[in-house]
Every structure is written in structure tokens, then in C-alpha cells.
Scaffold this motif. Structure first.
Motif, short mmCIF file in Angstrom:
data_model
loop_
_atom_site.label_atom_id
_atom_site.label_comp_id
_atom_site.label_asym_id
_atom_site.label_seq_id
_atom_site.Cartn_x
_atom_site.Cartn_y
_atom_site.Cartn_z
N THR A 100 17.81 45.98 2.53
CA THR A 100 17.08 45.04 3.49
C THR A 100 17.12 45.50 4.94
N ILE A 101 16.12 45.30 5.88
CA ILE A 101 16.16 45.76 7.03
C ILE A 101 15.36 44.46 7.96
N LEU A 102 16.06 44.04 8.92
CA LEU A 102 15.37 43.05 9.84
C LEU A 102 15.37 43.79 11.17
N VAL A 103 14.06 43.88 11.77
CA VAL A 103 13.88 44.22 13.13
C VAL A 103 13.73 43.20 13.99
N LYS A 104 14.48 43.47 15.09
CA LYS A 104 14.18 42.27 16.24
C LYS A 104 13.64 43.16 17.57
N GLU A 105 12.43 42.52 17.96
CA GLU A 105 11.95 43.08 19.08
C GLU A 105 12.21 42.28 20.12
N LEU A 106 12.75 42.98 21.27
CA LEU A 106 13.24 42.14 22.47
C LEU A 106 12.17 41.98 23.32
N VAL A 107 11.77 40.86 23.84
CA VAL A 107 10.78 40.45 24.85
C VAL A 107 11.19 39.63 25.88
N SER A 108 10.82 39.98 27.40
CA SER A 108 11.46 39.31 28.18
C SER A 108 11.09 38.02 28.51
N VAL A 109 11.50 36.96 29.12
CA VAL A 109 10.99 35.57 29.30
C VAL A 109 9.93 35.84 30.56
N GLY A 110 8.63 35.44 30.33
CA GLY A 110 7.68 35.50 31.15
C GLY A 110 7.60 34.36 31.72
N ALA A 111 6.37 33.62 31.92
CA ALA A 111 5.95 32.31 32.65
C ALA A 111 7.02 31.16 32.03
N THR A 112 7.20 30.30 32.96
CA THR A 112 7.97 29.23 32.58
C THR A 112 7.17 27.89 32.67
#
Length: 367
Positions: A100-112
Motif C-alpha cells: 500500500t502507498i498513500l501520497v500526501k501532497e502539501l498545499v499552502s493555505v491560500g485565501a480565507t
């Protein structure tokens, strides 16, 4: 002549349909994910996965700084994907399979804020991590899981391969807090619905859970989960105001056991220097499985050479009881008592990291 022509046409039609049928079967066989591997290991390193955005999307958790006292260990958004073969296996068996492989793509918090209202919206891609379950490659790791990061914050360019994180850096938290085999399925309804669902597609069902109003206060990872004793006296006060004042006196610097200089933390703190009470130091050196009541440690926290605040741990009862027997306190600003990150007994955010130590203590300089 007409009969021969008709027979010829029928034979031709049958040939076409047969060819299409065979071609379709062959295509289905080629697309079978039963034994397909979606990752490559070379010389103990994981080659950066590609094409993962076409895998099964699991969810996007986010733990923003605003909800974590300005100190979220992972303030970015995480787009999580699981490879199709493992998802199918999880549906059938309810277990994560070998490979099993899980990939986690990190994304910055943009607009609020948006036209729909205030919230947290994705910004830019900033990193990539992966978790792999493999008895073949990680036979000595708990659960046979290993975690990797391809992120290069300084350059913004992902690495082509990555080495495994030490257990203490990531997997220890997963081991302690994840609901299902090192995976935080409690935060992913896609996986919860799929677990053991069999051949059906769980999303095709009409049943949904009706929204229920919950007026109870839900405990966060930095909230106390056990009562802090008020009928006992220790060498350092547990009252928040008194403890904050005590730390500012810096009288703890007279302790015999202390680190000689600051260093990068092995946990979520940036740069630290620790001071250990005599009782705790002697207990650690003796290899005791339970440290004595009243033993404590104080950790100064630094950033860019400037001391910001402290992290404190103190044993308040005989038994650790999964961390409930320890008092935890952390403040991010030595001049502002309101900048508290954690306070009380059994704080999960502290326990999950310290649980790999000897009765919650990870002071390696005493060894």
C-alpha cells in the motif's frame, strides 16, 4: 451466389464482434490492479511517485495555525491519495495490503474568504510526502510502514528520491493516534465507507448521515484530557499564572542536569535546550519504566537565536496511564501568558510525540 455472400457477411460480422470482445477482455486484464505495484524502491530509497492525482482521492485535512494557538505542527493542507490496488483490497478485506502507498501532497493555505463565506481555501503546491506499507522493505518497522518526504522548502523543487524518516519523527504519532493500521481513517470518510464494503462502490449508496447539532465542546489535540491535581504540591507550581511567573525567574537553570547548548528539536519544537530535575534524571539513568511523582523537565524554546517560551512536563501520579499521569504546559511567548499552546494533564499533542520515550521522556543527553 447470394447465399455465399450472405454467409460471408455473417462471418465477417462475427469476426469483428469476436475481435472486439477479445480486445476488451485483454484491456481489462491489462488494467487489473490486483498485483500491480505503484512505487519503486532503490537502495533503500523511495523513488518519487508520479501520476498519483489519478489515484483514489481520500481527503484534505487541515490544521491551521489559527486553531492551534499559532503553533500547528502541520499548518498546510494535505491532499491525500491511495493507490487503486490498495483501495480495492481495502474494500474487499478491510485491511491495508502489502505494498500500500498513500501520497500526501502539501498545499499552502491560500485565501480565507470567498463569495460563499469565510473558510480555508487551497493556495499553492509546496511539498510531497508518502507512506508505504511493505514487510519486504521494512520488516523491522512497526506495522511495516515507512514515511518519506520529497519536499525541498528552500528550492521549491521536489527531490527525485527520499530516505525513510526515523520512527520517532513521524510513525510514532501514527502508531499512537491513528485509528486503523497507522492510517488516520478517523479523518477520512472515504476510507471509513470503503472498509470491507466488498465489490460495491460505497459512494453509489443513497444513505447519508443526517447532520446532528452537537453543542458539546470537542477536545483538540492540545487540550487536557485528564484532570490536573490541585491537592498536591510539587517543586514547580501547576497553577498557570504561578507557573508562568516561575519560568520567568529562570531558577530552573540551577538544576544539575541540563543540556550544554541549544540544538534542533527531534519533535515539533524548533530549537531547544532542556533542564531535568534530579529525580527524573536519576530515574532515566536507572532505566526505570515509571518515573517518580514530582519529577519534571523544562525545555526552553528558541527561534533565530531568541528564546521564545517553554515546554514543561511533570509526573503527577504513580502510573503514566497513557499520558494522563503527566502534566504538560507550553507557552510560545515568555512575555505574554495568553500565548499558551498546551496546558493540563493528558494533552494528546504532547503524549503522541513523547510516547516513544522511556515513560514519556526523550532526553537522550542523559544516556
Amino acid at each position: 451466389m447470394k447465399i455465399k455472400l450472405t454467409l460471408y457477411k455473417i462471418a465477417l460480422i462475427l469476426l469483428v464482434f469476436t475481435s472486439c470482445s477479445n480486445g476488451g477482455s485483454k484491456g481489462m486484464s491489462d488494467n487489473s490492479y490486483e498485483n500491480k505495484s505503484f512505487y519503486t524502491m532503490e537502495n533503500g530509497e523511495l523513488i518519487r511517485p508520479t501520476g498519483y492525482r489519478s489515484w483514489i482521492f481520500v481527503g484534505t485535512p487541515v490544521t491551521p495555525n489559527e486553531l492551534n494557538g499559532g503553533k500547528a505542527p502541520f499548518p498546510e493542507m494535505h491532499n491525500v491519495y491511495i493507490d487503486p490496488a490498495s483501495y480495492d483490497h481495502y474494500k474487499k478485506s478491510g485491511k491495508f495490503k502489502e505494498g500500500t502507498i498513500l501520497v500526501k501532497e502539501l498545499v499552502s493555505v491560500g485565501a480565507t474568504s470567498a463569495v460563499s463565506g469565510n473558510g480555508y481555501f487551497e493556495g499553492e503546491f509546496i511539498g510531497l510526502e508518502a507512506s508505504v506499507k511493505s514487510k519486504e522493505h521494512f520488516p523491522n518497522e512497526p506495522g511495516n510502514w515507512a514515511i518519506f518526504s520529497f519536499t525541498e522548502p528552500k528550492t521549491g523543487i521536489l527531490k527525485e528520491r527520499a530516505k525513510q524518516f526515523p520512527y520517532a519523527a513521524c510513525a510514532a504519532c501514527h502508531d499512537t493516534n491513528a485509528d486503523d493500521d497507522f492510517v488516520f481513517t478517523q479523518f477520512y470518510p472515504v476510507l471509513r465507507a470503503a472498509k470491507g464494503a466488498g465489490a460495491i462502490n460505497p459512494e453509489d449508496g443513497a444513505k447519508r448521515t443526517a447532520e446532528k447539532k452537537d453543542d458539546s465542546k470537542k477536545l483538540g489535540i492540545w487540550d487536557a484530557t485528564a484532570p490536573t491535581p490541585t491537592d498536591k504540591k510539587f517543586d514547580i507550581p501547576l497553577n498557570e499564572e504561578k507557573l508562568f511567573a516561575f519560568l520567568n525567574t529562570e531558577s530552573y537553570k540551577k538544576l544539575k542536569y541540563q543540556e550544554k547548548e541549544t540544538h534542533k528539536s527531534a519533535g515539533p519544537h524548533e530549537t531547544v535546550r532542556s533542564y531535568i530535575s534530579n529525580e527524573l534524571a536519576e530515574s532515566v539513568k536507572a532505566g526505570n519504566k515509571e518515573h517518580p511523582i514530582g519529577s519534571y523537565a523544562i525545555k526552553e524554546q528558541y527561534k533565530d537565536g531568541k528564546q521564545l517560551g517553554w515546554a514543561v512536563m511533570l509526573k503527577t501520579q504513580d502510573k503514566t496511564d497513557n499520558g494522563s499521569g503527566w502534566f504538560w504546559y507550553e507557552t510560545l511567548d515568555r512575555n505574554d501568558i495568553s500565548k499558551k499552546a498546551a496546558y493540563g494533564n493528558g494533552v494528546k499533542g504532547c503524549v503522541s510525540c513523547h510516547s516513544i520515550g522511556n515513560d514519556m521522556v526523550r532526553a537522550t543527553f542523559l544516556n
